[in-house]
Design a protein around this motif. Structure first.
Motif, short mmCIF file in Angstrom:
data_model
loop_
_atom_site.label_atom_id
_atom_site.label_comp_id
_atom_site.label_asym_id
_atom_site.label_seq_id
_atom_site.Cartn_x
_atom_site.Cartn_y
_atom_site.Cartn_z
N ASN A 166 2.43 -2.35 7.95
CA ASN A 166 2.43 -0.92 8.26
C ASN A 166 3.81 -0.46 8.71
O ASN A 166 4.30 0.60 8.30
CB ASN A 166 1.38 -0.61 9.33
CG ASN A 166 1.05 0.86 9.41
OD1 ASN A 166 0.86 1.53 8.39
ND2 ASN A 166 0.98 1.38 10.62
N LEU A 185 -2.94 2.16 11.86
CA LEU A 185 -3.02 1.90 10.43
C LEU A 185 -3.36 3.15 9.62
O LEU A 185 -3.31 3.12 8.39
CB LEU A 185 -4.02 0.77 10.15
CG LEU A 185 -3.68 -0.56 10.85
CD1 LEU A 185 -4.72 -1.62 10.49
CD2 LEU A 185 -2.27 -1.03 10.53
N ASN A 205 -0.64 -11.10 5.76
CA ASN A 205 -1.88 -10.76 6.45
C ASN A 205 -1.66 -10.01 7.76
O ASN A 205 -2.61 -9.65 8.43
CB ASN A 205 -2.69 -12.03 6.72
CG ASN A 205 -3.10 -12.71 5.44
OD1 ASN A 205 -3.46 -12.05 4.47
ND2 ASN A 205 -3.02 -14.02 5.41
N GLN A 231 -1.13 -6.95 9.41
CA GLN A 231 -1.24 -5.53 9.09
C GLN A 231 -0.21 -4.67 9.81
O GLN A 231 0.25 -3.66 9.27
CB GLN A 231 -2.65 -5.02 9.41
CG GLN A 231 -3.70 -5.58 8.49
CD GLN A 231 -5.07 -4.99 8.76
OE1 GLN A 231 -5.39 -4.65 9.90
NE2 GLN A 231 -5.86 -4.87 7.72
#
Length: 107
Positions: free
Chosen positions: A37, A92, A31, A33
């Motif tokens: 990434n 992101l 979870n 990110q």
């Protein structure tokens, strides 16, 4: 870019990219990110260099840095591939909009 995620509890780092996989130390990191990434940026770097040469250049860059900085953390953080990944891990959209070969020129 989608990548299979594997959980490797004895991984020496929180995350690692070994094409075509993202390895994570724990399931809860799925979870995160930013770490995902960061590792996806490494996967793209590996593709840019046709995979195997990436690992050779990564190791050579680390060895040069360990001689230069005489400290693992500084040597690791100054690997050109890590510089690009850390600089853009919070963006992101970097992989969608980012520059291919963005690690070139990172000193």
């Amino acid at each position: 870019m989608s990548a299979p995620i594997l959980i490797v509890k004895k991984l020496p780092a929180a995350g690692m990219a070994i094409f075509p996989f993202i390895l994570l130390k724990s399931a809860r990191l799925k979870n995160d990110q930013e770490i995902i990434n960061h590792e996806k940026i490494h996967l793209r770097q590996q593709l840019e260099l046709l995979i195997f040469p990436f690992y050779i250049l990564y190791l050579i860059n680390y060895l040069i840095n360990i001689i230069r900085y005489k400290e693992h953390d500084l040597a690791y953080r100054n690997i050109v591939f890590e510089k690009e990944a850390y600089q853009h891990e919070t963006d992101l959209n970097y992989l969608k909009n980012g520059n291919w070969y963005g690690w070139i020129g990172k000193k």
